[in-house]
Each structure stands twice: as structure tokens, then as C-alpha cells.
Design a protein around this motif. Structure first.
Motif, PDB file in Angstrom:
ATOM      1  N   HIS A  40     -84.020 -30.867 -15.024  1.00 32.03           N
ATOM      2  CA  HIS A  40     -84.539 -30.787 -13.653  1.00 32.03           C
ATOM      3  C   HIS A  40     -85.672 -29.796 -13.522  1.00 32.03           C
ATOM      4  O   HIS A  40     -86.104 -29.472 -12.443  1.00 32.03           O
ATOM      5  CB  HIS A  40     -83.411 -30.406 -12.705  1.00 32.03           C
ATOM      6  CG  HIS A  40     -82.182 -31.209 -12.934  1.00 32.03           C
ATOM      7  ND1 HIS A  40     -82.125 -32.551 -12.641  1.00 32.03           N
ATOM      8  CD2 HIS A  40     -80.993 -30.888 -13.486  1.00 32.03           C
ATOM      9  CE1 HIS A  40     -80.932 -33.005 -12.991  1.00 32.03           C
ATOM     10  NE2 HIS A  40     -80.241 -32.015 -13.512  1.00 32.03           N
ATOM     11  N   THR A  41     -86.141 -29.288 -14.644  1.00 31.02           N
ATOM     12  CA  THR A  41     -87.142 -28.231 -14.608  1.00 31.02           C
ATOM     13  C   THR A  41     -88.454 -28.730 -15.206  1.00 31.02           C
ATOM     14  O   THR A  41     -88.442 -29.496 -16.158  1.00 31.02           O
ATOM     15  CB  THR A  41     -86.632 -27.031 -15.442  1.00 31.02           C
ATOM     16  OG1 THR A  41     -85.294 -26.744 -15.044  1.00 31.02           O
ATOM     17  CG2 THR A  41     -87.471 -25.807 -15.218  1.00 31.02           C
TER      18      THR A  41
ATOM     19  N   ASN B 117     -82.183 -25.248  -8.835  1.00 34.10           N
ATOM     20  CA  ASN B 117     -82.680 -25.228 -10.214  1.00 34.10           C
ATOM     21  C   ASN B 117     -81.767 -24.315 -11.038  1.00 34.10           C
ATOM     22  O   ASN B 117     -82.163 -23.263 -11.514  1.00 34.10           O
ATOM     23  CB  ASN B 117     -84.132 -24.720 -10.207  1.00 34.10           C
ATOM     24  CG  ASN B 117     -84.790 -24.865 -11.552  1.00 34.10           C
ATOM     25  OD1 ASN B 117     -84.304 -25.571 -12.434  1.00 34.10           O
ATOM     26  ND2 ASN B 117     -85.911 -24.187 -11.722  1.00 34.10           N
ATOM     27  N   GLN B 224     -78.048 -33.784  -8.279  1.00 30.44           N
ATOM     28  CA  GLN B 224     -79.230 -33.116  -8.822  1.00 30.44           C
ATOM     29  C   GLN B 224     -80.098 -34.078  -9.634  1.00 30.44           C
ATOM     30  O   GLN B 224     -80.990 -33.663 -10.351  1.00 30.44           O
ATOM     31  CB  GLN B 224     -78.839 -31.909  -9.687  1.00 30.44           C
ATOM     32  CG  GLN B 224     -79.788 -30.750  -9.454  1.00 30.44           C
ATOM     33  CD  GLN B 224     -79.739 -29.696 -10.513  1.00 30.44           C
ATOM     34  OE1 GLN B 224     -79.046 -29.796 -11.509  1.00 30.44           O
ATOM     35  NE2 GLN B 224     -80.515 -28.655 -10.304  1.00 30.44           N
TER      36      GLN B 224
END
Lengths: 61, 638
Positions: A40-41, B117, B224
Motif C-alpha cells: 500500500h506504499t 499506511n 486496505q
């Protein structure tokens, strides 16, 4: 930079076996550096270092 | 393991009551909203050494918890690991592990994580747990995570990690209540630090920890899967290979435009205020010498510097705004290849941009560069960026010598010259770093560039306001201390000794200032400088902008009262165009800033790089001023 140090830094930014990666953006000159989403980065890095990452295409579960 | 007794802080370094208060350290990944949380917790009471840019140094602020406990909160530079690859990360590691000599040894570690995050933060938590100090995890920016449909089972996460987990929203009233309550609970439990189990992890350990973090993440977080759609859409433009660079240039253009255009009303107001004060003093029935001291020395001198406060605040506003938005990392990404051509690392972009405000935060911000050679190159060229202290000098000289007319009916000639001076500074910085890379560090391979590009965030007004407030305070303190004392020194030098009875020449010609200025005349003669300039250059060593006030004082005393408000006009009639241009050229390069040199010495850990910087800059300044003067004279500007 020694290979072991490069390996550690890549892991610290989330590049571990099994993580999904996607190249999002490329720079203007020689397509360098590149922006890669890992899990997710989003990480910006140069192609030289990105070459150390082994990717298999289409391994989507 | 022996425990170092907490040293008593020197008076003034910390308020005495808090010197023994428990320490709570905030640790987290870069861009996790740690500083915003710190600002929310401590408000504007924080004590910051020098200019905080991006956090590269610890910041300490007092806090009273709901239970009435006084606590010192420490904000530490962001990091992904305790391995500390760069000097800013070493600060974090040493404080977390309690290796520092200072009394800042954490009683509690709060790991701050961006709730949207979490992945890399969880691995850091696993590492922090090994340190042997009480740890708690604060899931920050929960509001943003919820809005994006991310659900986190905090209780389960707490069980999995074996540490307390709280949620926080730094920006909302009451958003830190849960965190504060948990801090109270932890400190009341007063767990003593056990011996640390932390050792530098190798790749296997890191890999194992990340896989463990991924497993926990999968079991406690829902939703997510998709990336932030706003960031994705904005990046389609801002990271586009062509459009992205155009936008970056446009942002820089707007920024510098704003520094000059927006600041004008504020500068006019400050100028009017000091003018008023000067007039007021003149009307008081005081001895002539005292009137001169107050009006020319104090009010005129300090006022000529404080007038630039609006410009400095606007410049820092943009830098902080871009940082908080999450754009700075993108700017570094876009510039990496371009700056690489000149031998600079992409990460050098942020320190160099900060250097436009002031080289001190710029030099400090180089701590984010991990490679020592890349870092030294950046430190070496940072003072060549046109800092805000040069703006007064440039504005004065340009106003006096460059006609205010339009070029091609589009842009003002004065603005164009100003732009040219900035460009010369940047071009020289690129040139110097190119030479350094090719000659001094020939053949050494470049270091990797790896940088997280965080999701865009709306900047928080309060956090931004606190940041700006800190900078404005630092500038005003500087004006009240270094600059004030330099102005007094100049006034004394320019006033004493007093002219003898029946003297015919202007009073200043008999002063110490005139003698000093004349003594170094042979050195600066080839540059077209007169003795008045020589005198102004000396206090300019303490702070560049002082030169303006000094020239004002010198010419006010030599040219009578009416000259004070008309420095520009006076210079216009006393200097040749060639002298003015040579003076500008000198100012592009001259290392006239003792604080910057001091910070270079501190940051590089020795005198060597201070002297390298000093000598290369003096040489460039001398050569540039000499050439400018000669060429201008040849074209009839003498």
C-alpha cells in the motif's frame, strides 16, 4: 553500496517476497527514477536499485 | 548495565521544574503525522534548536497530562528502522536506546503510525518492542483512514503486538484524549526499563519481521485493498514526466513571485512604523549624540532588517506547505535525475530549497542524505542558494541603480536582474557540485535514491501556524541580538572619535570606521569598492542583511539627517554603476555569514569543511566582483 545493505534497505521499505508491486510513474530522462507501489506504499527509487528486485508477472492469486 | 544519572540541565535550557519530568518519545516513519501530533500536544511551547525544517533534530516540549503529570514530549526524526542510515536517524536511534549523554532518556516510547499506511510502521513497532522500554502504539490520522474505508481492530492489534494501542486524530479537539490517558496509565505503572534485546537486524531478521507485520496487518485491517484515489489522480499529473516538471517550475515561480509581491503591504507597514519611531525620537529633547544613536543606530539599523520579516514568513510558508502536503518528496523524485547530472542527490533538493530561506536550516536538512559524500557536496553548495538575508541587499542596490522600466513590454527590468542573481547562484551551485563530484570524489559510485512518496494530506492550519510562528520568532530574536549588536557597533565605529573643533569634512571621515575602511582599501580597490563598502562588509560577516543598515548608518552620519530614509538615492549619487554591480556579484558568492559557517562546522564535525567553504566562496566572490567591475567599466559603467 554492498549488496547486503541494499537488500536490507529494500526490505525496510517493504520489498519482501510475496508483496504485490506495480510501477506507477517514470521519470523524464531514461524513465528514471521510477515510482513503485509495493503493497500500500509508494516508493520512488532508481532503476539501478530496482533491478535487484525479482518480480514475477501475473502471479495474482 | 549502569544507568547514567540525569545531568542537571543548564539554566535556561529547560524550565527547572521539568528537568526531571518523565520523557515520552514520539517515534515513527517519515510522514506519519508525528510533528502535527507533537504540535497538537505541546502547542507553541516547544523548544527548538535552530531552525526546524523537516524534523532532523529532536524537539522537546512540555505537556501536562489529564492526571496533572508534567511530561516532556520529544519529537524525533522519522525512521523506518533503528539501524540509522543517516545522521537524522542516528538521533532517533541514540535517544530510543538511551545512548545519549543528555537527560533525554525516554521513560515511554510512543510509536506513531499513519493509520492508513500501517505496514512499514508495524515492522518498526516490532523492532521498538525489543528495546526494553515501555512502548505504546498510537494510530494517527484515524479520520483519514476511516474516510478511506479502512477498518482497524485496535483491540486485536493490541493483543497481537502485546502493547497498548490507542487511536488519535492530531488535528481534532479531543483527538488526543485517548493517547493522553494511556500515557498517564503507562507512566503510573512506572515500568522500569529492562536491558535492551535490540541488536542490528540482518536481512533475514528484517524479512522475518516484515512477514510477521504483514500477517498481523492481514488479521486486523479490513479495506486496505485500494490506494488513495485522490493521490492516484493528482500524481497522474504531478508525477507525469513532462507535466510534473512544468508544474514544479510553476510552483517555484509562484513561490518567488509571492515572496516579492505579497510581502509588499507588510513591508510598507513596518517601514512606516520605524519611520514614525524615528521621527518621534527626533522630537524628543535629547542630546544630539543620543538622538543619533537611537535614530540612526537602533531604529534605523534594526528597522532596515525587520522590514524583511514578511518575505521570510512567506517563503517559509511555502516550504512548510509543500512539506505538509506531501509534495516535497515528489519534488525530490522529479529532480533526482536532473540534479544527478550536476553530481547532486535527489534528496538534496529539499535542503537546497530550504536554503533559499536560509542556509542554516538547509545545511541541517542535509541530514536526510545518508551518504556522507553526497551530504558534504550539498552542504558545500547550500550557501550559494540566494538566502533571504541577501534579498535586502539586492533590493537596495537594484532599486538604486537599475532603472524601473519594462523590457519587451512584459517584465520589469528590476525583477529581471533579481531573477538573474538567483539564477547565477543556482548555476554556480550546480557548477561547484559538478566539479566536486568529478574532481574530489572521482570514480566513486553514486548512492541509491530511495524515498517513500506519501499520500497527499491537507495541511493542518494549526501545525502550519506553529511552524511559521517558530521561524518568525527565530528571525526576530536574531534581529534583537546579533543584528542589534552589530548595528550598535557600526554606529560607534562611525561616530567616534568625534571630529575636532572647526572640522570642515563630514564627521564620519574622522571616525574609526573611515580608518578601517581606508586600511583595507588596497584589497578591495580592484573591485571598485570604496571605504564605506569595506566598513559595511565587516558587520555583514555576522549577518548579511546588516550591510544594508550599515550603509544606511554610514551615509546618514556622513550625509546629514535627511539621508537616512534615502539610502538608495544616496548610493545612486555616490557609487558608479560598475561598483554597484561588483557589489552584487560579491554578494552572490561571499561567505558572509558567520552562523552558517558555524553550522557547517557543527554538522560536518570539524573545521576542515568550514575552511573549504570559506575559501572557495571568497575566491569566487573576489573573482566574480573583479570581473564584473572590469567588464562594467569597459562598457562605460565606471
Amino acid at each position: 553500496m554492498p549488496a547486503t545493505e541494499l537488500e536490507r534497505r529494500l526490505i525496510e521499505l517493504g520489498f519482501v517476497e510475496g508483496a504485490d508491486v506495480e510501477v506507477l510513474h517514470q521519470g523524464l530522462f531514461g524513465g528514471d527514477p521510477i515510482a513503485v507501489r509495493v503493497a500500500h506504499t509508494t516508493i520512488g527509487l532508481r532503476r539501478r536499485e530496482a533491478m535487484a528486485i525479482l518480480v514475477s508477472v501475473g502471479a495474482e492469486p | 548495565m549502569s544507568v547514567t544519572a540525569p545531568t542537571i540541565a543548564s539554566p535556561g535550557a529547560d524550565s527547572p521544574a521539568s528537568a526531571s519530568a518523565p520523557v515520552v518519545a514520539l517515534v515513527g516513519n517519515p510522514n506519519c503525522g508525528k510533528t502535527a501530533l507533537f504540535n497538537a500536544l505541546t502547542g507553541s511551547r516547544q523548544k527548538v534548536a535552530n531552525y526546524p525544517g523537516v524534523t532532523v533534530e529532536k524537539k522537546v516540549g512540555p505537556l501536562t497530562t489529564p492526571a496533572g503529570r508534567t511530561v516532556r514530549i520529544v519529537d524525533l526524526p522519522g525512521t523506518y528502522s533503528l539501524r540509522a542510515r543517516s545522521p537524522d536517524e542516528e538521533v532517533t536511534r541514540d535517544i530510543v536506546l538511551g545512548r545519549t549523554q543528555s537527560d533525554v532518556i525516554p521513560d515511554l516510547i510512543v510509536c506513531v503510525a499513519d493509520a492508513s499506511n500501517l505496514r512499514l510502521a508495524l515492522r518498526l513497532v516490532l523492532e521498538l518492542k525489543q528495546v526494553g522500554r515501555p512502548v505504546l502504539l498510537s494510530l494517527n490520522m484515524m479520520d483519514i483512514a476511516r474516510k478511506r474505508g479502512i477498518e482497524i481492530d485496535a483491540e486485536k492489534l493490541s493483543r497481537e503486538l502485546g502493547i497498548p494501542v490507542v487511536t488519535s486524530v492530531a488535528v481534532r479537539r479531543g483527538g488526543t484524549d485517548a493517547l493522553l490517558a494511556e500515557i498517564d496509565r503507562r507512566l503510573a505503572a512506572a515500568q522500569a526499563a529492562t536491558g535492551t534485546l535490540w541488536t542490528t537486524p540482518d536481512a533475514t531478521a528484517l524479512r522475518r519481521a516484515q512477514k510477521e507485520a504483514d500477517r498481523i496487518l492481514a488479521s486486523v485491517v479490513k479495506g486496505q485493498g485500494k490506494p488513495d484515489s485522490l493521490t492516484t489522480r493528482v500524481d497522474a499529473v504531478l508525477l507525469h514526466p513532462v507535466a510534473g516538471l512544468i508544474v514544479l517550475l510553476a510552483i517555484l515561480f509562484v513561490m518567488f513571485q509571492a515572496v516579492f509581491a505579497w510581502a509588499e503591504p507588510g513591508m510598507d507597514a513596518i517601514e512606516a512604523l520605524f519611520h514614525f519611531l524615528g521621527d518621534l525620537v527626533e522630537r524628543l529633547p535629547l542630546p544630539a549624540l543620543l538622538t543619533s544613536f537611537l535614530k540612526d543606530g537602533l531604529i534605523g539599523g534594526v528597522g532596515s532588517v525587520i522590514v524583511f520579516l514578511p518575505q521570510i514568513v512567506i517563503l517559509f510558508f511555502f516550504i512548510l506547505l509543500l512539506e505538509d502536503l506531501g509534495y516535497m518528496a515528489r519534488a525530490a523524485f522529479l529532480m533526482d535525475r536532473i540534479m544527478g547530472g550536476a553530481g547532486l542527490h535527489g534528496r538534496a533538493f529539499i535542503p537546497l530549497l530550504s536554503s533559499f530561506a536560509c542556509a542554516i536550516p538547509g545545511v541541517m536538512a542535509t541530514r536526510v542524505i545518508d551518504d556522507r559524500r553526497d551530504r558534504l557536496t550539498t552542504i558545500l553548495v547550500a550557501p550559494l542558494m540566494t538566502c533571504s538575508a541577501r534579498i535586502p541587499v539586492y533590493t537596495l542596490i537594484i532599486g538604486a541603480f537599475i532603472p524601473d522600466r519594462q523590457v519587451w513590454g512584459l517584465v520589469g527590468l528590476q525583477g529581471l536582474v533579481m531573477f538573474g542573481l538567483y539564477t547565477v547562484g543556482i548555476a554556480s551551485a550546480l557548477g561547484v557540485s559538478f566539479v566536486v563530484k568529478r574532481i574530489i570524489w572521482r570514480g566513486k559510485p553514486g548512492e541509491p535514491f530511495m524515498l517513500e512518496l506519501p499520500d497527499y494530506k491537507l495541511p493542518q492550519v494549526k501545525s502550519l501556524a506553529i511552524g511559521l510562528w517558530m521561524r518568525a520568532t527565530i528571525f526576530l530574536k536574531r534581529a534583537g541580538t546579533i543584528i542589534l549588536s552589530m548595528m550598535i557597533l557600526i554606529w560607534v565605529l562611525a561616530t567616534f572619535p568625534q571630529p575636532p573643533e572647526g572640522a570642515t569634512e563630514p564627521a564620519i571621515n574622522y571616525s574609526l570606521a573611515a580608518r578601517i575602511g581606508t586600511a583595507i582599501q588596497p584589497l578591495t580597490e580592484p573591485l571598485g569598492f570604496n571605504w564605506q563598502i569595506n566598513v559595511a562588509l565587516i558587520p555583514g560577516m555576522a549577518a548579511r542583511e546588516v550591510a544594508v543598515g550599515s550603509l544606511g548608518t554610514i551615509y546618514a552620519i556622513s550625509g546629514g539627517e535627511e539621508a537616512t530614509d534615502k539610502i538608495a538615492e544616496t548610493l545612486g549619487s555616490q557609487w558608479s554603476l560598475a561598483t554597484a554591480l561588483a557589489f552584487l556579484a560579491w554578494y552572490v558568492y561571499a561567505p558572509q555569514c558567520a552562523p552558517t559557517l558555524a553550522v557547517i562546522r557543527r554538522e560536518t564535525g570539524g573545521w576542515r569543511w568550514l575552511w573549504v567553504t570559506f575559501f572557495y566562496m571568497v575566491t569566487l566572490a573576489y573573482v566574480a566582483a573583479f570581473l564584473t567591475y572590469r567588464i562594467a567599466v569597459a562598457f562605460g559603467g565606471g
